[in-house]
Design an enzyme around this catalytic site. Structure first.
Site, PDB file in Angstrom:
ATOM      1  CB  SER A  66     -75.094 -12.357  36.867  1.00  0.00           C
ATOM      2  OG  SER A  66     -75.156 -11.109  36.222  1.00  0.00           O
ATOM      3  CE  LYS A 103     -73.462 -12.195  33.048  1.00  0.00           C
ATOM      4  NZ  LYS A 103     -74.757 -11.589  33.323  1.00  0.00           N
TER       5      LYS A 103
END
Length: 145
Positions: A66, A103
């Protein structure tokens, strides 16, 4: 463990002994080699260099893709410091609804956003209904080449 956000393997650093490696104070030439590089008599302690707050520092191995557009790949090692105050835009290890994920954290005022760096993944909206904590801020990334 595979979860809906990807997974991280977390480790405590062993700082009981110095992790000294040879060190070239002059750097490494990216052009023509320097004869001075034959005389590396200094050493660098990786624990002192990378671990600023031993009680609050953890390692994690990245699992997933990701964050690949930021150059963070599956298998990279993260050095995470839980004592750093999270800030807008921080590269953070976050705990959300029972899972860990890596993230960029964006503070949107009334909610948060966990932003991936791969167009195949959607941002994760964080609001008061989520069990959420910024677990730690990434200080360093160690790449496997």
């Amino acid at each position: 463990m595979k979860d809906k956000y990807g997974s991280l393997e977390l480790f405590n650093p062993d700082i009981s002994e110095p992790q000294a490696i040879p060190f070239s104070e002059n750097g490494v030439a990216a052009g023509f080699p320097s004869p001075a590089e034959d005389f590396m008599d200094l050493s660098l302690d990786l624990n002192k260099e990378l671990v600023k707050n031993p009680a609050a520092t953890f390692y994690a191995r990245v699992r997933g893709t990701s964050m690949i557009d930021e150059g963070i790949n599956n298998g990279d090692l993260l050095i995470i410091d839980k004592s750093i105050e999270p800030h807008d835009g921080a590269l953070a290890v976050c705990f959300i609804d029972g899972d860990f994920t890596l993230k960029r954290f964006k503070d949107m005022g009334d909610h948060g956003l966990l932003v991936p760096a791969n167009k195949e993944f959607q941002p994760i909206v964080v609001n008061k209904d989520n069990d959420f904590q910024i677990w730690g801020v990434v200080r360093y990334i160690i790449k496997k080449v």
